[in-house]
Design an enzyme around this catalytic site. Sequence first.
Site: not given
Length: 314
Positions: A111, A138, A141, A233, A273, A301
């Site tokens: 990340r 991402h 996700q 988001d 998310c 996830r």
Amino acid sequence: MATAFSPAQIMKTNASDLLRDLDLTDDELLHLLDLAAEVKQSPRDYARALDGKSIALLFEKPSLRTRLTFELAIKQLGGDALFVDGPIGVREPLKDVARNLDRWVDGIVARVFQQATVEGLAEWSAVPVINALSDLYHPCQALGDAQTLREHFGDLKGRKVAFIGDGNNVAHSLMLTSLRLGADFAIGCPEGYTPDPDIVAQAEGLAAVSGASLLITHDTARALAGAHAVYTDVWTSMGQEQELVKRKKSFHEFQVDDELFAQARPDAIFMHCLPAKRGEEVTDSIMEHRRSAIFDQAENRLHAQKALLLMMLS
Ligand code: CP
């Protein structure tokens, strides 16, 4: 015990790394989603799949979901996860970090602030590198989101996903994945916050192939019309904190509240998310709405990333 996917039936990815959504082929994406559904149903059937494998988790940014779902996924598949936080490539060059890890572990989940960091890790190590969020993408996700959308709607052809808010990394990956799966995609965003032009060009190419439509608009009503899923988001992502005041002003009209949500289909689901800033990009009433799928997404996830690890590492 027999499984729906024996080890021999698990498709290996052609790409050695998952740095961007399009590193997976269309067939690999569909296989991954089928495998994720199977893994969710019968997790114990895959309990030894990563026996003896060690995977490093390098996180430059905070995380709840990504860290825990990767750690759990690796543990539940029989492997070991080794977590390291902090900047990558500051104490020593990135290429040295990558070449150390290459000698010890079987995979890297990273990340990062900059896409170039995951690209560098992949360049300098032979083991698979998985992008667990960068400034541009991402992808993990989007895999959990696609699994969630399929659970709610089945085949996504002819469905519509509407993203309201910043054209950020989450929007990019959701846009690419939705269009590949045949869903129409619309983003309603303020001026100055449209998605990255290069990623829009990728999305237009996917839409031309799948026949799905892509709409980028500043008009939320147009984005929401006929939508099966309404996604948002945070307005200010990690690393953009200095823009907080300006962004709050720019995004003021883009809060997903009861009025906005009602402009989508009456059976539309709400997606985020997470983490969410309740009272900014979304109201409490929508987060707690009976058609809110946010915790399905968080759960998926785990399953989607297990499927990814099985395809890249088992
Ligand atoms: N959605 C997501 O990536 O959550 P975390 O930041 O908690 O990992």
